[in-house]
Design a protein around this motif. Structure first.
Motif, PDB file in Angstrom:
ATOM      1  N   PRO A  33       0.805  -1.222   0.000  1.00  0.00           N
ATOM      2  CA  PRO A  33       0.000   0.000   0.000  1.00  0.00           C
ATOM      3  C   PRO A  33       0.844   1.282   0.000  1.00  0.00           C
ATOM      4  N   VAL A  34       2.112   1.179   0.340  1.00  0.00           N
ATOM      5  CA  VAL A  34       2.988   2.354   0.410  1.00  0.00           C
ATOM      6  C   VAL A  34       3.566   2.703  -0.967  1.00  0.00           C
ATOM      7  N   TYR A  35       3.813   1.706  -1.792  1.00  0.00           N
ATOM      8  CA  TYR A  35       4.427   1.926  -3.102  1.00  0.00           C
ATOM      9  C   TYR A  35       3.674   2.959  -3.944  1.00  0.00           C
ATOM     10  N   PRO A  36       2.332   2.887  -4.040  1.00  0.00           N
ATOM     11  CA  PRO A  36       1.634   3.914  -4.822  1.00  0.00           C
ATOM     12  C   PRO A  36       1.838   5.333  -4.289  1.00  0.00           C
ATOM     13  N   VAL A  37       2.052   5.471  -2.996  1.00  0.00           N
ATOM     14  CA  VAL A  37       2.312   6.805  -2.432  1.00  0.00           C
ATOM     15  C   VAL A  37       3.648   7.333  -2.961  1.00  0.00           C
ATOM     16  N   TYR A  38       4.668   6.481  -2.979  1.00  0.00           N
ATOM     17  CA  TYR A  38       5.952   6.883  -3.560  1.00  0.00           C
ATOM     18  C   TYR A  38       5.769   7.291  -5.029  1.00  0.00           C
ATOM     19  N   VAL A  39       5.020   6.471  -5.755  1.00  0.00           N
ATOM     20  CA  VAL A  39       4.800   6.752  -7.178  1.00  0.00           C
ATOM     21  C   VAL A  39       4.057   8.075  -7.342  1.00  0.00           C
ATOM     22  N   TRP A  40       3.094   8.325  -6.495  1.00  0.00           N
ATOM     23  CA  TRP A  40       2.328   9.563  -6.585  1.00  0.00           C
ATOM     24  C   TRP A  40       3.243  10.775  -6.472  1.00  0.00           C
ATOM     25  N   PHE A  41       4.202  10.718  -5.559  1.00  0.00           N
ATOM     26  CA  PHE A  41       5.121  11.839  -5.367  1.00  0.00           C
ATOM     27  C   PHE A  41       6.212  11.917  -6.429  1.00  0.00           C
ATOM     28  N   LEU A  42       6.664  10.771  -6.907  1.00  0.00           N
ATOM     29  CA  LEU A  42       7.807  10.757  -7.821  1.00  0.00           C
ATOM     30  C   LEU A  42       7.448  10.632  -9.296  1.00  0.00           C
ATOM     31  N   ALA A  43       6.294  10.033  -9.585  1.00  0.00           N
ATOM     32  CA  ALA A  43       5.924   9.783 -10.985  1.00  0.00           C
ATOM     33  C   ALA A  43       4.402   9.838 -11.110  1.00  0.00           C
ATOM     34  N   GLU A  44       3.856  11.021 -10.944  1.00  0.00           N
ATOM     35  CA  GLU A  44       2.408  11.193 -10.830  1.00  0.00           C
ATOM     36  C   GLU A  44       1.617  10.586 -11.986  1.00  0.00           C
ATOM     37  N   SER A  45       2.159  10.642 -13.201  1.00  0.00           N
ATOM     38  CA  SER A  45       1.413  10.091 -14.334  1.00  0.00           C
ATOM     39  C   SER A  45       1.318   8.563 -14.285  1.00  0.00           C
ATOM     40  N   ALA A  46       2.057   7.924 -13.388  1.00  0.00           N
ATOM     41  CA  ALA A  46       1.998   6.470 -13.218  1.00  0.00           C
ATOM     42  C   ALA A  46       1.187   6.069 -11.988  1.00  0.00           C
ATOM     43  N   PHE A  47       0.632   7.051 -11.287  1.00  0.00           N
ATOM     44  CA  PHE A  47      -0.051   6.758 -10.026  1.00  0.00           C
ATOM     45  C   PHE A  47      -1.209   5.781 -10.183  1.00  0.00           C
ATOM     46  N   GLN A  48      -2.098   6.024 -11.136  1.00  0.00           N
ATOM     47  CA  GLN A  48      -3.254   5.134 -11.290  1.00  0.00           C
ATOM     48  C   GLN A  48      -2.828   3.699 -11.592  1.00  0.00           C
ATOM     49  N   LEU A  49      -1.825   3.551 -12.441  1.00  0.00           N
ATOM     50  CA  LEU A  49      -1.318   2.205 -12.715  1.00  0.00           C
ATOM     51  C   LEU A  49      -0.727   1.575 -11.452  1.00  0.00           C
ATOM     52  N   SER A  50      -0.086   2.389 -10.621  1.00  0.00           N
ATOM     53  CA  SER A  50       0.571   1.857  -9.427  1.00  0.00           C
ATOM     54  C   SER A  50      -0.422   1.251  -8.445  1.00  0.00           C
ATOM     55  N   LEU A  51      -1.665   1.677  -8.501  1.00  0.00           N
ATOM     56  CA  LEU A  51      -2.672   1.108  -7.604  1.00  0.00           C
ATOM     57  C   LEU A  51      -2.868  -0.386  -7.866  1.00  0.00           C
ATOM     58  N   LEU A  52      -2.634  -0.813  -9.107  1.00  0.00           N
ATOM     59  CA  LEU A  52      -2.759  -2.233  -9.454  1.00  0.00           C
ATOM     60  C   LEU A  52      -1.708  -3.090  -8.745  1.00  0.00           C
ATOM     61  N   THR A  53      -0.587  -2.485  -8.372  1.00  0.00           N
ATOM     62  CA  THR A  53       0.485  -3.262  -7.744  1.00  0.00           C
ATOM     63  C   THR A  53       0.092  -3.796  -6.377  1.00  0.00           C
ATOM     64  N   ALA A  54      -0.894  -3.176  -5.741  1.00  0.00           N
ATOM     65  CA  ALA A  54      -1.333  -3.627  -4.415  1.00  0.00           C
ATOM     66  C   ALA A  54      -2.150  -4.919  -4.479  1.00  0.00           C
ATOM     67  N   LEU A  55      -2.556  -5.314  -5.669  1.00  0.00           N
ATOM     68  CA  LEU A  55      -3.387  -6.517  -5.797  1.00  0.00           C
ATOM     69  C   LEU A  55      -2.672  -7.788  -5.350  1.00  0.00           C
ATOM     70  N   SER A  56      -1.350  -7.774  -5.349  1.00  0.00           N
ATOM     71  CA  SER A  56      -0.607  -8.975  -4.943  1.00  0.00           C
ATOM     72  C   SER A  56      -0.399  -9.063  -3.430  1.00  0.00           C
ATOM     73  N   MET A  57      -0.802  -8.052  -2.699  1.00  0.00           N
ATOM     74  CA  MET A  57      -0.622  -8.060  -1.245  1.00  0.00           C
ATOM     75  C   MET A  57      -1.160  -9.325  -0.577  1.00  0.00           C
ATOM     76  N   PRO A  58      -2.379  -9.787  -0.907  1.00  0.00           N
ATOM     77  CA  PRO A  58      -2.876 -11.008  -0.256  1.00  0.00           C
ATOM     78  C   PRO A  58      -2.000 -12.240  -0.493  1.00  0.00           C
ATOM     79  N   LEU A  59      -1.346 -12.315  -1.642  1.00  0.00           N
ATOM     80  CA  LEU A  59      -0.480 -13.466  -1.922  1.00  0.00           C
ATOM     81  C   LEU A  59       0.712 -13.492  -0.968  1.00  0.00           C
ATOM     82  N   TYR A  60       1.290 -12.323  -0.705  1.00  0.00           N
ATOM     83  CA  TYR A  60       2.403 -12.261   0.244  1.00  0.00           C
ATOM     84  C   TYR A  60       1.928 -12.578   1.663  1.00  0.00           C
TER      85      TYR A  60
END
Length: 182
Positions: A33-60
């Motif tokens: 859940p923290v990774y999209p926050v980093y992306v929001w600050f560093l690469a705003e145009s990738a923020f919406q895509l970064s939200l998809l990265t949290a989908l793997s959290m349950p697997l971990y």
């Protein structure tokens, strides 16, 4: 000579590698859940895509749980497999230029560190498969699913390379050396 009692396969009953795999899985889950926050600050145009990265959290979290209930080998193998699948999925989302595939190097390190001497062929097989997947993905993965500005892509690549290096460092420090294959 090890003080730990071993099962018939030679794996210690009190399993430090299983514990390390569980800890690593939990750290990765909590970072999702923290990774999209980093992306929001560093690469705003990738923020919406970064939200998809949290989908793997349950697997971990499943890998962490499996390690907690004592199924060490499944947790160790699961961590490598989830890591590889997660990395490939995110690389497809962000594209090759995002340098997301650098996280496969952490998976390679895990493949070497997370298995016992008696599991050497499993470890070597995983290393070979991950290396092959890296080479294949580098040649097949194209651009991001949605446009990312050039500056944001550069920042995203820096974030991913730095994150992959930090993960490799964490793995190197967390996994007990005396238990790994030598």
């Amino acid at each position: 000579m090890s003080i730990l009692k071993r099962d018939q396969g030679g794996v210690p009953r009190a399993d430090p590698l299983g514990d390390a795999a569980g800890t690593t899985a939990l750290v990765l889950a909590l970072n999702k859940p923290v990774y999209p926050v980093y992306v929001w600050f560093l690469a705003e145009s990738a923020f919406q895509l970064s939200l998809l990265t949290a989908l793997s959290m349950p697997l971990y979290l499943v890998v962490w749980y499996v390690s907690r209930i004592g199924n060490s080998r499944a947790a160790r193998l699961g961590l490598v497999i989830v890591g590889v699948l997660d990395t490939l999925a995110i690389a497809l989302i962000f594209g090759r230029e995002s340098e997301t595939l650098a996280f496969l190097f952490a998976c390679l390190v895990l493949s070497g560190f997370a298995f016992y001497r008696c599991e050497v062929w499993l470890s070597r097989g995983l290393v070979a498969a991950i290396f092959f997947l890296f080479v294949l993905a580098e040649s097949l993965i194209g651009g991001p699913l949605t446009p990312i500005t050039a500056g944001d892509m550069q920042n995203l690549a820096y974030l991913n390379i730095t994150g992959a290096a930090a993960l490799v460092a964490f793995i190197a420090l967390r996994f007990p050396r005396q238990e790994r294959m030598g």
